[in-house]
Design a protein around this motif. Structure first.
Motif, mmCIF file in Angstrom:
data_model
loop_
_atom_site.group_PDB
_atom_site.id
_atom_site.type_symbol
_atom_site.label_atom_id
_atom_site.label_comp_id
_atom_site.label_asym_id
_atom_site.label_seq_id
_atom_site.Cartn_x
_atom_site.Cartn_y
_atom_site.Cartn_z
ATOM 1 N N LYS A 1 0.845 -1.203 0.000
ATOM 2 C CA LYS A 1 0.000 0.000 0.000
ATOM 3 C C LYS A 1 0.881 1.254 0.000
ATOM 4 O O LYS A 1 1.778 1.383 0.830
ATOM 5 C CB LYS A 1 -0.898 -0.023 1.238
ATOM 6 C CG LYS A 1 -1.847 1.146 1.331
ATOM 7 C CD LYS A 1 -2.700 1.039 2.580
ATOM 8 C CE LYS A 1 -3.521 2.305 2.743
ATOM 9 N NZ LYS A 1 -4.113 2.417 4.060
ATOM 10 N N ALA A 2 0.605 2.181 -0.906
ATOM 11 C CA ALA A 2 1.392 3.413 -0.997
ATOM 12 C C ALA A 2 1.108 4.316 0.196
ATOM 13 O O ALA A 2 -0.049 4.475 0.597
ATOM 14 C CB ALA A 2 1.065 4.139 -2.295
ATOM 15 N N MET A 3 2.176 4.888 0.760
ATOM 16 C CA MET A 3 2.056 5.803 1.898
ATOM 17 C C MET A 3 3.022 6.963 1.712
ATOM 18 O O MET A 3 4.009 6.845 0.992
ATOM 19 C CB MET A 3 2.374 5.077 3.215
ATOM 20 C CG MET A 3 1.401 3.993 3.538
ATOM 21 S SD MET A 3 1.739 3.256 5.147
ATOM 22 C CE MET A 3 0.224 2.326 5.353
ATOM 23 N N LYS A 4 2.741 8.058 2.391
ATOM 24 C CA LYS A 4 3.589 9.252 2.312
ATOM 25 C C LYS A 4 4.514 9.329 3.526
ATOM 26 O O LYS A 4 4.154 8.931 4.632
ATOM 27 C CB LYS A 4 2.729 10.518 2.266
ATOM 28 C CG LYS A 4 1.729 10.562 1.120
ATOM 29 C CD LYS A 4 2.417 10.809 -0.190
ATOM 30 C CE LYS A 4 1.374 10.958 -1.289
ATOM 31 N NZ LYS A 4 1.931 10.750 -2.600
ATOM 32 N N ALA A 5 5.687 9.863 3.303
ATOM 33 C CA ALA A 5 6.663 10.093 4.376
ATOM 34 C C ALA A 5 7.499 11.298 3.997
ATOM 35 O O ALA A 5 7.316 11.869 2.909
ATOM 36 C CB ALA A 5 7.543 8.864 4.559
ATOM 37 N N TYR A 6 8.394 11.675 4.901
ATOM 38 C CA TYR A 6 9.335 12.764 4.621
ATOM 39 C C TYR A 6 10.744 12.235 4.768
ATOM 40 O O TYR A 6 11.035 11.486 5.715
ATOM 41 C CB TYR A 6 9.113 13.924 5.594
ATOM 42 C CG TYR A 6 7.808 14.630 5.391
ATOM 43 C CD1 TYR A 6 7.673 15.625 4.426
ATOM 44 C CD2 TYR A 6 6.700 14.284 6.136
ATOM 45 C CE1 TYR A 6 6.470 16.266 4.227
ATOM 46 C CE2 TYR A 6 5.480 14.914 5.944
ATOM 47 C CZ TYR A 6 5.375 15.905 4.992
ATOM 48 O OH TYR A 6 4.163 16.522 4.792
ATOM 49 N N LEU A 7 11.603 12.594 3.844
ATOM 50 C CA LEU A 7 13.003 12.205 3.973
ATOM 51 C C LEU A 7 13.529 12.728 5.298
ATOM 52 O O LEU A 7 13.201 13.842 5.712
ATOM 53 C CB LEU A 7 13.825 12.766 2.816
ATOM 54 C CG LEU A 7 13.676 12.057 1.476
ATOM 55 C CD1 LEU A 7 14.558 12.734 0.426
ATOM 56 C CD2 LEU A 7 13.994 10.574 1.563
ATOM 57 N N GLY A 8 14.320 11.927 5.958
ATOM 58 C CA GLY A 8 14.856 12.290 7.273
ATOM 59 C C GLY A 8 14.117 11.596 8.406
ATOM 60 O O GLY A 8 14.590 11.582 9.535
ATOM 61 N N GLU A 9 12.947 11.006 8.116
ATOM 62 C CA GLU A 9 12.220 10.256 9.141
ATOM 63 C C GLU A 9 12.726 8.818 9.168
ATOM 64 O O GLU A 9 13.172 8.291 8.144
ATOM 65 C CB GLU A 9 10.725 10.161 8.802
ATOM 66 C CG GLU A 9 9.960 11.426 8.904
ATOM 67 C CD GLU A 9 8.489 11.233 8.586
ATOM 68 O OE1 GLU A 9 7.702 11.919 9.240
ATOM 69 O OE2 GLU A 9 8.126 10.440 7.701
#
Ligand code: FES
Length: 101
Positions: A24-32
């Motif tokens: 399942k596609a999910m969003k994140a932020y680089l650095g997490e």
């Protein structure tokens, strides 16, 4: 949920990326970390104990306890509490101890 502000700490968030949890596609932020990205997407169960198969989540969050071992990009036993997320990562719940390489 992500902390947006803190009275003492400053958050420097990288660009938003997409990764996959159980396909399942999910969003994140680089650095997490991967665990932080999963928690922000309401995924709290990271693995199951090898012996009793009970659900496990974050415990120490510093890489010491092995409660968060997951399979990342086909590699088992990744401590996701200390591993940074990358665009396109394929994160999966590990069954048991994971296959040895
Ligand atoms: S939560 Fe303890 S090693 Fe990741």
């Amino acid at each position: 949920m992500r902390l947006e502000e803190h009275p003492i700490l400053k958050f420097e968030r990288g660009p938003q990326i997409e990764f996959y949890f159980e396909g399942k596609a999910m969003k994140a932020y680089l650095g997490e970390t991967i665990a932080a990205a999963l928690h922000a997407n309401d995924v709290k169960i990271l693995s199951h104990s090898a012996k009793t198969h009970s659900p496990r989540g974050l415990y120490c969050a510093i890489g010491n306890c092995s409660s968060c071992l997951m399979t990342v990009n086909g590699i088992p036993n990744v401590r996701v509490c200390v591993e940074l997320i990358e665009a396109g990562d394929d994160v999966r719940i590990q069954k048991g101890k994971g296959d040895l390489l």
